[in-house]
Design a protein around this motif. Structure first.
Motif, PDB file in Angstrom:
ATOM      1  N   THR A   1       0.831  -1.207   0.000  1.00 15.04           N
ATOM      2  CA  THR A   1       0.000   0.000   0.000  1.00 15.04           C
ATOM      3  C   THR A   1       0.863   1.254   0.000  1.00 15.04           C
ATOM      4  OG1 THR A   1      -0.068  -0.116   2.397  1.00 15.04           O
ATOM      5  CG2 THR A   1      -1.932  -1.039   1.207  1.00 15.04           C
TER       6      THR A   1
ATOM      7  N   LYS B   1      -6.422   4.799  -6.100  1.00 15.55           N
ATOM      8  CA  LYS B   1      -7.148   4.480  -4.855  1.00 15.55           C
ATOM      9  C   LYS B   1      -8.425   5.303  -4.704  1.00 15.55           C
ATOM     10  CE  LYS B   1      -4.067   1.641  -3.125  1.00 15.55           C
ATOM     11  NZ  LYS B   1      -4.358   0.221  -3.176  1.00 15.55           N
ATOM     12  N   THR B   2      -8.342   6.554  -5.103  1.00 18.15           N
ATOM     13  CA  THR B   2      -9.499   7.424  -4.940  1.00 18.15           C
ATOM     14  C   THR B   2      -9.392   8.622  -5.875  1.00 18.15           C
ATOM     15  OG1 THR B   2     -10.787   8.726  -3.305  1.00 18.15           O
ATOM     16  CG2 THR B   2      -8.405   8.677  -2.994  1.00 18.15           C
TER      17      THR B   2
ATOM     18  N   GLU C   1      -5.248   2.036   4.962  1.00 18.92           N
ATOM     19  CA  GLU C   1      -6.668   2.122   5.351  1.00 18.92           C
ATOM     20  C   GLU C   1      -7.565   2.263   4.124  1.00 18.92           C
ATOM     21  OE1 GLU C   1      -7.331   5.246   8.285  1.00 18.92           O
ATOM     22  OE2 GLU C   1      -5.412   4.717   9.216  1.00 18.92           O
ATOM     23  N   GLN C   2      -8.803   1.862   4.288  1.00 20.63           N
ATOM     24  CA  GLN C   2      -9.787   1.999   3.213  1.00 20.63           C
ATOM     25  C   GLN C   2     -10.153   3.473   3.039  1.00 20.63           C
ATOM     26  OE1 GLN C   2      -9.743  -1.004   1.518  1.00 20.63           O
ATOM     27  NE2 GLN C   2     -11.818  -0.325   1.040  1.00 20.63           N
TER      28      GLN C   2
ATOM     29  N   GLU D   1     -13.964   5.569  -2.849  1.00 22.50           N
ATOM     30  CA  GLU D   1     -13.473   5.658  -4.235  1.00 22.50           C
ATOM     31  C   GLU D   1     -13.563   7.069  -4.793  1.00 22.50           C
ATOM     32  OE1 GLU D   1     -15.867   3.151  -6.759  1.00 22.50           O
ATOM     33  OE2 GLU D   1     -15.210   1.454  -5.531  1.00 22.50           O
TER      34      GLU D   1
END
Ligand code: GYE
Length: 323
Positions: free
Chosen positions: A28, A136-137, A296-297, A300
């Motif tokens: 990550t 990731k986003t 961490e999550q 999106e």
């Protein structure tokens, strides 16, 4: 009064390819051994007031968050952004963030980042790719919605046959594609409103001025200018004045961004309506970066909240505007 056009001579600041630290091994992304998170940020350029405010926000908030920021300015060229991203991969930064100048053509370089286990965050503009595992986003505005807001205002305020000229943002850029789309969607309900000419002014003041000069020569009747950002609208104001017409009266102007110079022109009556696009993304970006690096999550998609301004509203809020 409008400020004189200043050409921002921007320099490509691609950092030297120094091998720094041995971070980047984790799945990550990771911090350097000293614990510092490093972010490689590939900015679009310095084309507008919006961009200047966005860059400052990112630099200030990286500092405040204790993130070591490597920053490059691509001068609105995709190849420069790709080079910058490759250099960040080689430097093994903890996280890469960038604002893609255009929507397409990113898969190869983003796959390289993925293979190097460096997480990527898209900010401001998004990409057009089927592979959502490449980032990731995405933190930024809803540009289609901005276009709709501009269209709504015109539908509510136009009376009789209305000829619109459109100053588009950078060709292929998400905000140019989407602001056009949202606007067209709304004006479709009123066949009296017609876009009679539409061309790119590259999101710059000089581009907006030049294209508007050409429109004023080629179009017998222009009622409204729809500019995809304030800077192009400000350039159009200069062209309209030079042609002996009164901006905001003879020709109405709608823009997007709401940066200081745009808001000033709105308060002065030279622009008629501005749809806000918030450039202060730095704080949210650094928060997301920390989470992503920690594994961490994150959601999106993170959409920025924005409003719109009439001339009266601009007068009221101008003294408190930060940018
Ligand atoms: O509206 C414009 C800038 O991507 C939202 O880019 C951004 C746009 C902004 O040049 O002024």
């Amino acid at each position: 009064m409008l400020k004189k056009i200043t050409t921002v001579a921007s320099v490509v600041l691609l950092s030297a390819l120094t091998a720094c630290g041995s971070g980047g091994g984790g799945s990550t992304g990771s911090s350097t051994p000293g614990g510092t998170t490093t972010m490689g940020f590939a900015q679009v350029g310095a084309e507008s007031g919006w961009r200047t405010a966005n860059t400052k926000s990112i630099q200030d908030e990286a500092k405040a968050a204790g993130i070591d920021l490597k920053f490059s300015d691509a001068q609105q060229k995709q190849e420069n952004q790709i080079k910058a991203i490759r250099s960040y991969i080689q430097q093994k930064v903890s996280v890469i963030a960038f604002s893609p100048v255009v929507e397409t053509g990113w898969d190869t370089v983003l796959l390289e980042a993925k293979r190097a286990n460096i997480p990527v965050i898209l900010t401001d503009r998004s990409i057009d790719s089927d592979d959502t595992s490449l980032y990731k986003t995405f933190l930024g505005s809803d540009f289609v919605e901005e276009g709709r807001k501009a269209g709504d205002w015109l539908v509510a305020n136009a009376s009789g046959p209305t000829n619109v000229v459109e100053l588009q943002g950078t060709t292929g850029a998400a905000p140019a594609n989407d602001r056009k789309k949202g606007f067209e969607e709304k004006i479709a309900s009123k066949p009296d409103i017609k876009v009679v000419a539409s061309q790119t002014g590259d999101f710059t003041r000089s581009g907006g001025k030049q294209v508007m000069e050409a429109f004023l020569k080629s179009q017998p009747k222009i009622d409204v200018v729809y500019a995809h950002n304030d800077d192009m609208g400000l350039g159009a104001i200069e062209a309209i004045k030079a042609a002996g017409k009164v901006p905001g009266k003879d020709i109405k102007i709608i823009t997007v961004d709401a940066v200081k110079d745009g808001m000033q022109a709105l308060a002065n009556g030279e622009i008629n309506y501005i749809v806000e696009c918030n450039p202060l993304l730095g704080k949210q970006l650094m928060d997301l970066a920390k989470k992503v690096v920690a594994g961490e999550q994150v959601p999106e998609r993170v959409v920025t909240e924005e409003g719109t301004f009439t001339q009266e509203q601009a007068k009221a809020v101008l003294p408190q505007r930060q940018y």
